[in-house]
Write an enzyme that holds these catalytic residues in place. Structure first.
Site, PDB file in Angstrom:
ATOM      1  N   SER A  80       2.161 -20.073   4.208  1.00  0.00           N
ATOM      2  CA  SER A  80       3.396 -19.328   4.873  1.00  0.00           C
ATOM      3  C   SER A  80       3.845 -20.540   5.942  1.00  0.00           C
ATOM      4  O   SER A  80       3.253 -20.790   6.810  1.00  0.00           O
ATOM      5  CB  SER A  80       2.673 -18.060   5.642  1.00  0.00           C
ATOM      6  OG  SER A  80       2.745 -18.184   7.075  1.00  0.00           O
ATOM      7  N   LYS A  81       5.371 -20.283   6.095  1.00  0.00           N
ATOM      8  CA  LYS A  81       5.939 -21.334   7.018  1.00  0.00           C
ATOM      9  C   LYS A  81       5.387 -21.197   8.351  1.00  0.00           C
ATOM     10  O   LYS A  81       5.305 -21.828   9.029  1.00  0.00           O
ATOM     11  CB  LYS A  81       7.363 -21.024   7.033  1.00  0.00           C
ATOM     12  CG  LYS A  81       7.875 -21.595   5.546  1.00  0.00           C
ATOM     13  CD  LYS A  81       9.694 -21.490   6.009  1.00  0.00           C
ATOM     14  CE  LYS A  81      10.293 -21.325   4.551  1.00  0.00           C
ATOM     15  NZ  LYS A  81      11.627 -20.894   4.625  1.00  0.00           N
ATOM     16  N   ARG A  82       5.169 -19.743   8.911  1.00  0.00           N
ATOM     17  CA  ARG A  82       4.833 -19.201  10.072  1.00  0.00           C
ATOM     18  C   ARG A  82       3.340 -19.795  10.569  1.00  0.00           C
ATOM     19  O   ARG A  82       3.129 -20.249  11.455  1.00  0.00           O
ATOM     20  CB  ARG A  82       5.135 -17.805  10.373  1.00  0.00           C
ATOM     21  CG  ARG A  82       5.202 -17.330  11.570  1.00  0.00           C
ATOM     22  CD  ARG A  82       5.467 -15.742  11.585  1.00  0.00           C
ATOM     23  NE  ARG A  82       4.977 -15.053  10.500  1.00  0.00           N
ATOM     24  CZ  ARG A  82       3.557 -14.653  10.856  1.00  0.00           C
ATOM     25  NH1 ARG A  82       3.104 -14.896  12.004  1.00  0.00           N
ATOM     26  NH2 ARG A  82       2.889 -13.936   9.831  1.00  0.00           N
TER      27      ARG A  82
END
Ligand code: GLU
Length: 507
Positions: A260-262
């Protein structure tokens, strides 16, 4: 290897990124696969910019793609920046061609105009969700003229063009990475090919361009697999031969979950550069995920080689051997690999690479102490970005509490005695004009004896006091080497300062 089709026509592969933000590590993996194939089979690697989503366009993203690949040493032959026989290579510059193809598909009955308003489509989707049905256009517009359609609700003038999927049968294809794939047509959506803003969707443009640019192998991430049946339908409708289509495995985090990018900043290839990973280590790491490079010294044991570059990746690359299962990205392993590359570099080269990190941290690489300090850390450094923090002890005094100078189990008075002894040793070695690791060793051994520090632990305590006093840290490279690089004057000055600090502590 019949299925992979590398024999025959000249191999042409492409990376087709959408310039919507940072460069995802998954895209870099695909680029490496493309470049390896192009090198291995004497083919051509094309970059095509898929900028058909005006809403997600991100200024500078295209340049970021070139810069990231160039940083890794991945080369391409055709693209918006390089030109080539099939220019333009940006989809936004090829709109008339997509319009022509979309109209042709409508004329043939393989596509149809749809005037459903976004509100109607939204309501339809929600109803499907509520009934746990797969999202699928209900074909309200199929077979209707615009006038006929106007008689029904949810009409808008801004029409799109949709692909008409067959009602029966299966769409099958052979994916060199995944084997035979089959999709039931009745379950597939009539996807939009041309949007109301006049731009094609990915699903139309990718087919037209792969065909027009004579792509022989379309390699992309697994997330695109559900779109492939629609693409194949377009190929059939146009009477075009599809390329070999392969879907590379997803990259996973250490828990085997999706990136996940986050939560995983390293989804962005730029993170590796910022963290001071070397491009050769990152490339080696990614290469490890897609190719088995045998250790030539151990060929009979089937042992993998640990360090290798692009030429070994391309030499040993086999599309059919990647395997479909997700690949875990293990940053500890990458740290190790990076450390290996750092160790093998000449000191000058390492200095050149570390330089920008030092400058950004405000440390002066023109300072003569830099090279000596770097040489001491070369063995231990894992990421270039660690350099400023570990090297700063050579450039400036650390601020530390007096308590740090007193090792566990040692009374402050004893620590003061140790430090007094160390100061006189250092003063006399400095005065001798021969300040080096070797010349510090004997007098420090004598000092330990004279202070009656006979066990290894006690000597360790003495060196602990001297280490903190001369560097402000409890962990450093070998103490005498560190002191040697710091120089006699600096060490004597720092020890004296430490003595003042210690004076303030009780007995
Ligand atoms: N534009 C798609 C992407 O951003 C390309 C997928 C493909 O290679 O077909 O990854």
């Amino acid at each position: 290897m019949e299925m992979t089709g590398f024999e025959g026509a000249r191999v042409r592969v492409r990376l087709a990124p959408s310039p919507t933000g940072f460069v995802h590590i998954g895209n870099v993996l695909v680029a490496l696969v493309d470049a390896a194939i192009a090198r291995k089979y004497g083919g051509t690697f094309v970059i095509r910019i898929e900028d058909t989503d005006q809403k997600r366009f991100f200024e500078g993203a295209e340049q970021l793609i070139y810069d990231s690949l160039a940083w890794l040493g991945i080369e391409w032959h055709e693209g918006p920046d390089r030109g080539g026989p099939f220019a333009p290579y940006r989809q936004s510059e090829r709109l008339p061609r997509y319009h022509g193809v979309a109209e042709q598909l409508v004329d043939q009955g393989d596509a149809y105009r749809c005037w459903c308003s976004p509100e109607r489509l939204d309501g339809m989707r929600k109803a499907q969700q509520a009934h746990r049905l797969p999202p699928k256009y209900d074909r309200m517009c199929l077979g209707k003229s615009e006038t006929e359609r106007q008689a029904f609700g949810g009409y808008t003038e801004r029409s799109v063009i949709r692909l008409r999927m067959p009602d029966t049968g299966h769409t099958t294809f052979s994916d060199p990475i995944r084997g035979e794939m089959s999709f039931e047509n009745a379950l597939l959506d009539d996807r939009v090919l041309l949007k109301s803003d006049g731009f094609p969707t990915y699903n139309l443009a990718v087919v037209v361009d792969d065909h027009d640019m004579k792509i022989t192998h379309a390699i992309r991430g697994e997330e695109w697999l559900p779109s492939t049946p629609a693409h194949l339908r377009v190929y059939v409708a146009l009477g075009w031969k599809p390329p070999v289509i392969a879907h590379t495995p997803l990259l996973l985090n250490a828990d085997r979950g999706k990136i996940s990018k986050r939560k995983h900043p390293w989804a962005n290839i730029g993170w590796f550069q910022d963290q001071g990973f070397l491009p050769e280590a990152v490339l080696n790491y990614l290469g490890n995920l897609i190719a088995f490079v045998p250790d030539t010294e151990n060929p009979q044991h089937g042992v993998a080689r640990e360090l290798f570059g692009f030429s070994e990746i391309s030499e040993h690359f086999e599309l059919g051997s990647i395997g479909p299962s997700g690949k875990v990205v293990d940053l500890d392993r990458l740290d190790w690999l990076n450390g290996q590359y750092i160790r093998r570099m000449t000191l000058d080269e390492l200095a050149r690479r570390v330089g920008p990190f030092m400058i950004a941290a405000g440390l002066d690489i023109g300072n003569p102490i830099f090279m000596g300090a770097l040489a001491l850390e070369q063995e231990r450094l894992k990421r270039l970005s660690e350099a400023p923090a570990v090297l700063s002890i050579f450039f400036k005094e650390e601020v530390y509490p007096a308590e740090m100078l007193v090792p566990k189990g040692v009374a402050p008075d004893d620590a003061r005695r140790m430090l007094d002894g160390a100061i006189s040793v250092c003063e006399s070695v400095a005065a001798s004009g021969d300040w080096s690791a070797g010349s510090l060793e004997v007098p420090f051994r004598d000092l330990a004896i004279s202070l009656d520090l006979t066990t290894g632990k006690q000597r360790g305590q003495l060196f602990g006091v001297v280490r903190v006093a001369s560097t402000g840290r409890t962990a450093t490279p070998p103490l005498f080497d560190t002191m040697a690089v710091l120089g006699g004057d600096t060490v004597v000055r720092r020890l004296a300062h430490a003595r003042v600090l210690l004076a303030g502590l009780g007995a």
